[in-house]
Motif scaffolding. Structure first.
Motif, PDB file in Angstrom:
ATOM      1  N   UNK A 220       0.792  -1.238   0.000  1.00 56.82           N
ATOM      2  CA  UNK A 220       0.000   0.000   0.000  1.00 56.82           C
ATOM      3  C   UNK A 220       0.825   1.289   0.000  1.00 56.82           C
ATOM      4  N   UNK A 221       2.139   1.198   0.021  1.00 51.68           N
ATOM      5  CA  UNK A 221       2.890   2.445   0.128  1.00 51.68           C
ATOM      6  C   UNK A 221       4.035   2.592  -0.868  1.00 51.68           C
ATOM      7  N   UNK A 272      -0.736   5.346   0.135  1.00 55.03           N
ATOM      8  CA  UNK A 272      -0.359   5.926   1.429  1.00 55.03           C
ATOM      9  C   UNK A 272       0.635   7.074   1.261  1.00 55.03           C
ATOM     10  N   UNK A 273       1.591   6.900   0.379  1.00 51.47           N
ATOM     11  CA  UNK A 273       2.608   7.939   0.166  1.00 51.47           C
ATOM     12  C   UNK A 273       2.383   8.673  -1.158  1.00 51.47           C
ATOM     13  N   UNK A 274       1.141   8.740  -1.576  1.00 52.01           N
ATOM     14  CA  UNK A 274       0.744   9.467  -2.778  1.00 52.01           C
ATOM     15  C   UNK A 274       1.508   8.964  -4.004  1.00 52.01           C
ATOM     16  N   UNK A 275       1.601   7.637  -4.137  1.00 52.87           N
ATOM     17  CA  UNK A 275       2.290   7.072  -5.284  1.00 52.87           C
ATOM     18  C   UNK A 275       1.314   6.647  -6.388  1.00 52.87           C
ATOM     19  N   UNK A 276       0.122   6.207  -6.023  1.00 50.64           N
ATOM     20  CA  UNK A 276      -0.757   5.594  -7.025  1.00 50.64           C
ATOM     21  C   UNK A 276      -1.095   6.495  -8.205  1.00 50.64           C
ATOM     22  N   UNK A 277      -1.466   7.781  -8.016  1.00 51.91           N
ATOM     23  CA  UNK A 277      -1.808   8.575  -9.199  1.00 51.91           C
ATOM     24  C   UNK A 277      -0.625   8.832 -10.117  1.00 51.91           C
ATOM     25  N   UNK A 278       0.570   8.955  -9.544  1.00 53.31           N
ATOM     26  CA  UNK A 278       1.754   9.187 -10.362  1.00 53.31           C
ATOM     27  C   UNK A 278       2.162   7.921 -11.117  1.00 53.31           C
ATOM     28  N   UNK A 279       2.082   6.771 -10.451  1.00 56.77           N
ATOM     29  CA  UNK A 279       2.404   5.512 -11.122  1.00 56.77           C
ATOM     30  C   UNK A 279       1.400   5.221 -12.237  1.00 56.77           C
ATOM     31  N   UNK A 280       0.129   5.490 -11.964  1.00 56.97           N
ATOM     32  CA  UNK A 280      -0.899   5.274 -12.979  1.00 56.97           C
ATOM     33  C   UNK A 280      -0.641   6.150 -14.196  1.00 56.97           C
ATOM     34  N   UNK A 281      -0.323   7.422 -13.951  1.00 53.32           N
ATOM     35  CA  UNK A 281      -0.069   8.341 -15.055  1.00 53.32           C
ATOM     36  C   UNK A 281       1.150   7.891 -15.858  1.00 53.32           C
ATOM     37  N   UNK A 282       2.203   7.463 -15.186  1.00 56.04           N
ATOM     38  CA  UNK A 282       3.413   7.034 -15.883  1.00 56.04           C
ATOM     39  C   UNK A 282       3.138   5.820 -16.761  1.00 56.04           C
ATOM     40  N   UNK A 283       2.327   4.881 -16.259  1.00 55.69           N
ATOM     41  CA  UNK A 283       2.021   3.695 -17.049  1.00 55.69           C
ATOM     42  C   UNK A 283       1.136   4.055 -18.244  1.00 55.69           C
ATOM     43  N   UNK A 284       0.205   4.971 -18.052  1.00 55.82           N
ATOM     44  CA  UNK A 284      -0.594   5.468 -19.175  1.00 55.82           C
ATOM     45  C   UNK A 284       0.302   6.104 -20.236  1.00 55.82           C
ATOM     46  N   UNK A 285       1.258   6.890 -19.794  1.00 58.02           N
ATOM     47  CA  UNK A 285       2.167   7.539 -20.738  1.00 58.02           C
ATOM     48  C   UNK A 285       2.986   6.521 -21.519  1.00 58.02           C
ATOM     49  N   UNK A 286       3.348   5.424 -20.874  1.00 59.58           N
ATOM     50  CA  UNK A 286       4.145   4.402 -21.560  1.00 59.58           C
ATOM     51  C   UNK A 286       3.374   3.754 -22.701  1.00 59.58           C
ATOM     52  N   UNK A 287       2.040   3.769 -22.609  1.00 59.50           N
ATOM     53  CA  UNK A 287       1.198   3.241 -23.686  1.00 59.50           C
ATOM     54  C   UNK A 287       0.715   4.360 -24.627  1.00 59.50           C
ATOM     55  N   UNK A 288       1.216   5.565 -24.405  1.00 59.47           N
ATOM     56  CA  UNK A 288       0.832   6.721 -25.219  1.00 59.47           C
ATOM     57  C   UNK A 288      -0.681   6.936 -25.174  1.00 59.47           C
TER      58      UNK A 288
END
Length: 306
Positions: A220-221, A272-288
């Protein structure tokens, strides 16, 4: 071409304010912002309490076209009643307003607690009760308690196919019989990254894939490194084309899934450490897949009032 939906589990978290959400963004506009930074969100409030048609209508209205919600089913069914005597709770859940999401409805997640062990007969009886389209959901909703029968409770598209996914957390499910049951009912086994705390498997059991990424090092973190996200990208690219990675971790390696491309729903739950929205965005970007999105994490929103 198979669709890819990537986002977070939930969107209303205090630590996100002034970080993922721009400073000054009012709380009522958080969904508007989040739904323009990613293309899907998993609703988890439905796990704790039944929602209402009015609330689902509001969520749909706050999101752009082609945005998709997945819904976490009530813990009353999975954790409290543990699949016993669930006819009425199931009817109430499908009367609570999910149909208001219309084309924005993705998959329905059924998460089981770590103490819940695999019982083939009980699981098969449960899977057989799950509605597979809007017509069946409407019929089920019509049997709900009177208190649930408010405006919109029967608003289901008859031909709308429904997708269900099961997340397991007990080693007893590491059984080929469980995989066979899921395939029989076209229900997805959730590919759940849980920092090795609970079973991990990548068997493809439905015509779509459902992923929940809770953190690979600390549950979760912990955020996902660039290398970890590249690894997930590669696996998702294989799954959406109907293939399996060569090193796939399988419960039933001797049985083969049906061929064909698969839509993918992927949700980060390492908030918990505000990672999920940034990780989600990065993965979206990887698929353009960010070209049609209007906002970026932390930036001032476009067309959304503070």
């Amino acid at each position: 071409m198979a669709a890819i939906y990537i986002g977070m589990s939930g969107w209303r978290y205090a630590p996100w304010r002034g970080d993922f959400y721009p400073k000054g963004l009012v709380q009522k506009n958080e969904l508007k912002f989040a739904s323009r930074a990613v293309n899907s969100i998993e609703i988890n409030g439905s796990f704790y309490a039944l929602q209402t048609p009015e609330r689902y209508r509001g969520w749909a209205a706050d999101t752009p076209e082609r945005f998709v919600f997945s819904i976490k089913a009530p813990r009353l069914i999975t954790h409290i009643k543990r699949l016993h005597d669930i006819e009425q709770p199931l009817a109430n859940f499908f009367a609570s307003g999910l149909g208001q999401l219309d084309d924005r409805l993705g998959a329905i997640l059924w998460q089981f607690p770590p103490s819940f062990k695999f019982d083939a007969a009980l699981m098969e009886a449960f899977l057989a009760q799950l509605p597979t389209d809007g017509k069946a959901a409407k019929k089920l909703a019509s049997q709900s308690d009177e208190r649930m029968q408010v405006e919109g409770y029967l608003d289901w598209q008859g031909k709308r196919a429904l997708r269900h996914a099961v997340e397991i957390r007990n080693d007893s499910f590491v059984d080929p019989a469980f995989i066979a049951l899921l395939r029989k009912f076209n229900v997805a086994l959730v590919i759940a990254d849980t920092a090795k705390k609970w079973p991990y498997a990548e068997d493809l059991t439905a015509d779509f894939v459902y992923m929940r990424l809770h953190g690979d090092k600390k549950l979760y973190s912990s955020g996902y490194s660039d290398a970890a996200l590249k690894r997930w990208h590669k696996r998702m690219d294989a799954w959406r084309h109907g293939k399996q990675p060569d090193d796939a971790h399988l419960i039933s390696p001797d049985s083969k899934p049906s061929p064909g491309p698969r839509d993918i729903y992927c949700y980060f739950d390492n908030d918990i450490k505000v990672r999920s929205p940034y990780d989600a965005r990065a993965l979206l970007e990887s698929f353009d897949l960010t070209g049609a999105l209007l906002t970026r994490p932390g930036e001032l929103p476009q067309g959304i009032e503070l």
